[in-house]
Design an enzyme around this catalytic site. Structure first.
Site, PDB file in Angstrom:
ATOM      1  N   LYS A 176       0.873  -1.182   0.000  1.00 38.59           N
ATOM      2  CA  LYS A 176       0.000   0.000   0.000  1.00 38.59           C
ATOM      3  C   LYS A 176       0.904   1.223   0.000  1.00 38.59           C
ATOM      4  O   LYS A 176       1.407   1.647   1.044  1.00 38.59           O
ATOM      5  CB  LYS A 176      -0.875  -0.027   1.255  1.00 38.59           C
ATOM      6  CG  LYS A 176      -2.215   0.644   1.147  1.00 38.59           C
ATOM      7  CD  LYS A 176      -2.208   2.094   0.734  1.00 38.59           C
ATOM      8  CE  LYS A 176      -1.920   3.060   1.831  1.00 38.59           C
ATOM      9  NZ  LYS A 176      -1.700   4.449   1.373  1.00 38.59           N
ATOM     10  N   THR A 235       4.901   8.561  13.237  1.00 37.90           N
ATOM     11  CA  THR A 235       4.709   7.881  14.526  1.00 37.90           C
ATOM     12  C   THR A 235       3.228   7.737  14.871  1.00 37.90           C
ATOM     13  O   THR A 235       2.798   6.702  15.384  1.00 37.90           O
ATOM     14  CB  THR A 235       5.483   8.624  15.630  1.00 37.90           C
ATOM     15  OG1 THR A 235       6.883   8.498  15.337  1.00 37.90           O
ATOM     16  CG2 THR A 235       5.206   8.056  17.010  1.00 37.90           C
ATOM     17  N   GLU A 255       8.822   1.542  11.225  1.00 38.57           N
ATOM     18  CA  GLU A 255       9.919   2.499  10.987  1.00 38.57           C
ATOM     19  C   GLU A 255       9.295   3.879  10.977  1.00 38.57           C
ATOM     20  O   GLU A 255       8.592   4.239  10.028  1.00 38.57           O
ATOM     21  CB  GLU A 255      10.591   2.216   9.628  1.00 38.57           C
ATOM     22  CG  GLU A 255      11.243   0.848   9.505  1.00 38.57           C
ATOM     23  CD  GLU A 255      12.498   0.696  10.352  1.00 38.57           C
ATOM     24  OE1 GLU A 255      12.927   1.676  10.997  1.00 38.57           O
ATOM     25  OE2 GLU A 255      13.039  -0.413  10.390  1.00 38.57           O
ATOM     26  N   CYS A 289      13.432  10.681   7.153  1.00 32.75           N
ATOM     27  CA  CYS A 289      13.184  10.322   8.541  1.00 32.75           C
ATOM     28  C   CYS A 289      14.403  10.627   9.395  1.00 32.75           C
ATOM     29  O   CYS A 289      14.281  10.969  10.556  1.00 32.75           O
ATOM     30  CB  CYS A 289      12.810   8.854   8.643  1.00 32.75           C
ATOM     31  SG  CYS A 289      13.983   7.763   7.838  1.00 32.75           S
ATOM     32  N   GLU A 390       8.639  16.670  14.741  1.00 31.29           N
ATOM     33  CA  GLU A 390       9.213  16.429  13.411  1.00 31.29           C
ATOM     34  C   GLU A 390       8.560  17.387  12.411  1.00 31.29           C
ATOM     35  O   GLU A 390       7.342  17.410  12.277  1.00 31.29           O
ATOM     36  CB  GLU A 390       8.940  14.978  13.000  1.00 31.29           C
ATOM     37  CG  GLU A 390       9.602  14.612  11.688  1.00 31.29           C
ATOM     38  CD  GLU A 390       9.285  13.175  11.269  1.00 31.29           C
ATOM     39  OE1 GLU A 390       8.111  12.764  11.363  1.00 31.29           O
ATOM     40  OE2 GLU A 390      10.208  12.472  10.836  1.00 31.29           O
TER      41      GLU A 390
HETATM   42  P1  NAD Z   1       2.071   8.652   7.121  1.00 30.59           P
HETATM   43  O1  NAD Z   1       2.224   7.978   8.416  1.00 30.59           O
HETATM   44  O2  NAD Z   1       1.087   9.738   6.987  1.00 30.59           O
HETATM   45  O3  NAD Z   1       1.722   7.612   5.976  1.00 30.59           O
HETATM   46  C1  NAD Z   1       2.516   6.467   5.693  1.00 30.59           C
HETATM   47  C2  NAD Z   1       1.662   5.418   5.005  1.00 30.59           C
HETATM   48  O4  NAD Z   1       0.665   4.950   5.921  1.00 30.59           O
HETATM   49  C3  NAD Z   1       0.894   5.936   3.790  1.00 30.59           C
HETATM   50  O5  NAD Z   1       0.873   4.927   2.803  1.00 30.59           O
HETATM   51  C4  NAD Z   1      -0.495   6.195   4.365  1.00 30.59           C
HETATM   52  O6  NAD Z   1      -1.508   6.177   3.375  1.00 30.59           O
HETATM   53  C5  NAD Z   1      -0.631   5.015   5.321  1.00 30.59           C
HETATM   54  N1  NAD Z   1      -1.616   5.176   6.402  1.00 30.59           N
HETATM   55  C6  NAD Z   1      -2.084   6.320   6.949  1.00 30.59           C
HETATM   56  N2  NAD Z   1      -2.972   6.035   7.934  1.00 30.59           N
HETATM   57  C7  NAD Z   1      -3.058   4.689   8.024  1.00 30.59           C
HETATM   58  C8  NAD Z   1      -3.788   3.784   8.865  1.00 30.59           C
HETATM   59  N3  NAD Z   1      -4.611   4.229   9.817  1.00 30.59           N
HETATM   60  N4  NAD Z   1      -3.615   2.464   8.692  1.00 30.59           N
HETATM   61  C9  NAD Z   1      -2.766   1.991   7.755  1.00 30.59           C
HETATM   62  N5  NAD Z   1      -2.055   2.799   6.913  1.00 30.59           N
HETATM   63  C10 NAD Z   1      -2.196   4.130   7.054  1.00 30.59           C
HETATM   64  O7  NAD Z   1       3.542   9.172   6.739  1.00 30.59           O
HETATM   65  P2  NAD Z   1       3.976  10.042   5.484  1.00 30.59           P
HETATM   66  O8  NAD Z   1       3.524  11.455   5.719  1.00 30.59           O
HETATM   67  O9  NAD Z   1       3.592   9.359   4.211  1.00 30.59           O
HETATM   68  O10 NAD Z   1       5.571   9.945   5.589  1.00 30.59           O
HETATM   69  C11 NAD Z   1       6.329  10.758   6.401  1.00 30.59           C
HETATM   70  C12 NAD Z   1       6.667  10.066   7.715  1.00 30.59           C
HETATM   71  O11 NAD Z   1       7.340   8.847   7.465  1.00 30.59           O
HETATM   72  C13 NAD Z   1       7.606  10.873   8.566  1.00 30.59           C
HETATM   73  O12 NAD Z   1       7.165  10.847   9.902  1.00 30.59           O
HETATM   74  C14 NAD Z   1       8.927  10.143   8.454  1.00 30.59           C
HETATM   75  O13 NAD Z   1       9.820  10.323   9.518  1.00 30.59           O
HETATM   76  C15 NAD Z   1       8.487   8.737   8.313  1.00 30.59           C
HETATM   77  N6  NAD Z   1       9.523   7.913   7.695  1.00 30.59           N
HETATM   78  C16 NAD Z   1      10.206   7.005   8.476  1.00 30.59           C
HETATM   79  C17 NAD Z   1      11.232   6.247   7.928  1.00 30.59           C
HETATM   80  C18 NAD Z   1      12.012   5.240   8.765  1.00 30.59           C
HETATM   81  O14 NAD Z   1      12.610   4.355   8.191  1.00 30.59           O
HETATM   82  N7  NAD Z   1      12.003   5.346  10.084  1.00 30.59           N
HETATM   83  C19 NAD Z   1      11.551   6.381   6.577  1.00 30.59           C
HETATM   84  C20 NAD Z   1      10.842   7.298   5.811  1.00 30.59           C
HETATM   85  C21 NAD Z   1       9.819   8.046   6.393  1.00 30.59           C
END
Ligand code: NAD
Length: 495
Positions: A176, A235, A255, A289, A390
């Site tokens: 997804k 998070t 992650e 991240c 963040e």
């Molecule tokens: P997000 O959490 O908004 O979304 C991530 C994914 O989760 C998307 O595909 C989204 O559609 C899906 N999602 C959202 N709500 C959901 C739910 N209730 N159930 C299941 N899936 C759901 O994050 P984002 O804005 O796309 O990305 C940025 C974030 O990702 C930042 O916080 C960043 O630090 C983090 N990030 C972490 C790493 C790591 O390896 N630690 C790497 C890259 C990004």
């Protein structure tokens, strides 16, 4: 002109139009709509999970020897490499990142598939110490269907870090991707479909279903056929997924976000530290991240270092990701740019000094895009929201420190624990401080370097579990213990 994928999603090996609402994908350098992809629905998640479970149970896949599975992963790696220019251009169009960055991400994805092939080909099971008339063995078996949920900031790399070990481990995968950036994940899906067909393997082993996270992502996590979820993202979302997983008693890898400190000691190689600090926060426009978003500088060096950093930050070249001269590309989406701008307004209201940036660049080149100026702030205590939350944009907040204890206390005073950077010539100090930092990765005299062979993940609210490294394949398998009796006589209790 970059070649755009058709308006189709991948449902257990079948390419069909998503039955959900249309998602407009936008080039953030100029606001142009690239294409429209129809989102999947919860009913299509159902089809994907059921189809994946059937495919994973087919003997041709279930009983496949590790070196044959390794050949599949190598082939996917080769296909990714052969299509590198196209995949990089597509990802630059979709995410705004520079071609240099997306090119590197594509090559890293190819390497991830090959590495996980090698890892599964050379993996061993264990004979464990036995205390009785039996031999004990550990064996490892796939979960069946793995759900992979990924963010928008580095789609092909995060997709590969989940799909490669999950396939290597013998699972089917339902991916997804994020709503803002589905294109490169769909293109990767085409390449994996090709490799599966070439090797006579079930097409249903992969699904790629973009759509709203709270609907599609949630349906995927909760589906009873899905035995493990691997998530990369924020998070708050990770916590929601963790709750849903707890209901099913299902393992998850999370992650998550970060607010990573980079530290410049008074004996640092200043030239190296300046370059590393700038790269750590302003490459990928801070949408990483591991972005080094909190800078701690020894008080004796603070004014001099900040002065030079600000001077250099003002000179960074801002432009579209397709311009080879660009260092700071647009953010992924106007809405995200506005969220970053709102954070800088918050910093001002908290009393921050804006040393440079703090707004949108001016000029016709930037008018329709999602640009934001690289920004350096200071004058805030570590407890300010700007220093704790963040921002996920090109915004650095700087703070002085007095000694090692003061530094460690401030650096660790955060809910996050993803990464840390240390700049010093003193090897003993580097060792000492690195061991005291609450972070999954510590870079010493370098920053934001990655190796697929090195496990990656967070401490505290930055996550749970590790991606990458040899053990990544095991993270997609469940261990089973076998006790094999070696005695001819019946168990004594029954006598
Ligand atoms: P997000 O959490 O908004 O979304 C991530 C994914 O989760 C998307 O595909 C989204 O559609 C899906 N999602 C959202 N709500 C959901 C739910 N209730 N159930 C299941 N899936 C759901 O994050 P984002 O804005 O796309 O990305 C940025 C974030 O990702 C930042 O916080 C960043 O630090 C983090 N990030 C972490 C790493 C790591 O390896 N630690 C790497 C890259 C990004």
């Amino acid at each position: 002109m970059v070649q755009l994928p058709a308006d189709e999603v991948l449902i257990a090996g079948e390419w069909r139009r998503g039955a959900g609402a249309p998602i407009e994908t936008v080039d953030p350098s100029d606001g142009r709509v690239l294409t429209t992809v129809h989102a999947a629905t919860a009913a299509q998640i159902e089809e994907a999970a059921e189809g994946g479970a059937r495919a994973a149970a087919e003997p041709v896949w279930r009983d496949q020897l590790p070196h044959h599975r390794a050949a599949l992963l190598r082939r996917i790696g080769d296909l990714v490499e052969e299509n590198a220019a196209h995949l990089a251009a597509l990802q630059t169009a979709d995410t705004g990142k520079t071609l240099a960055e997306t090119g590197a991400l594509v090559h890293s994805a190819a390497g991830t598939f090959r590495y996980m092939g090698a890892a599964v080909e050379t993996a061993e099971a264990e004979v464990t110490p036995s205390r009785g008339a039996y031999v004990t063995l550990n064996v490892y078996e796939p979960y069946g269907v793995v759900g992979a949920v990924t963010p928008w900031n580095s789609p092909i790399a995060s997709d590969a870090q989940k799909i490669a070990p999950a396939l290597a481990a013998g699972n089917a995968v339902v991916l997804k991707p994020a709503e803002w950036t589905p294109l490169v994940s769909l293109a990767l899906g085409r390449l994996i479909t090709t490799a599966l067909a070439e090797q006579g393997l079930p097409a249903g082993l992969l699904s790629v279903l973009p759509g709203p996270g709270r609907v599609i992502g949630d349906a995927l996590v909760r589906h009873p056929r899905v035995g493990k979820v691997s998530f990369t993202g924020g998070t708050r979302t990770g916590r929601a997924i963790g709750h849903a997983a707890a209901e099913k008693v299902m393992p998850v890898t999370l992650e998550l976000g970060g607010k990573s400190p980079t530290v410049v000691f008074d004996d640092a190689d200043v030239e190296q530290a300046l370059a590393g600090v700038e790269y750590g926060i302003f490459s990928s426009s801070g949408q990483a991240c591991v972005a080094g978003s909190r800078l701690f500088v020894a008080r004796s060096l603070y004014d001099e270092f900040l002065g030079e950093l600000v001077e250099r930050t003002r000179k960074l070249r801002i432009g579209p990701g397709t311009d080879p001269a660009t260092q700071v590309a647009p953010l992924v989406h106007r809405r995200h740019r506005d969220a970053v701008a709102a954070y800088v307004d918050l910093a001002r209201s908290e009393g921050a000094r804006v040393l440079c940036g703090g707004g949108v660049p001016e000029g016709p080149r930037y008018e329709d895009g999602a640009y934001y100026l690289p920004t350096v702030l200071d004058g805030l205590p570590n407890s300010a929201r700007t220093c704790q939350e963040e921002i996920f944009g090109p915004v650095l907040v700087a703070l002085p420190f007095d000694d090692e204890d003061d530094l460690v206390a401030q650096a660790n005073d955060t809910v996050y624990g993803l990464a840390c950077g240390l700049w010093t010539r003193d090897a003993r100090r580097a060792w000492r401080v690195a061991r005291r930092m609450e972070a999954g990765t510590v870079w010493i005299n370098t920053y934001k370097q990655f190796s697929i062979a090195t496990p990656f993940g967070g401490m505290k609210e930055s996550g749970l579990g590790r991606d990458k490294g040899r053990d990544a394949v095991r993270a997609y398998q469940r261990q089973k213990a076998l006790y094999w009796g070696t005695d001819d006589s019946p168990l004594p209790w029954a006598r």
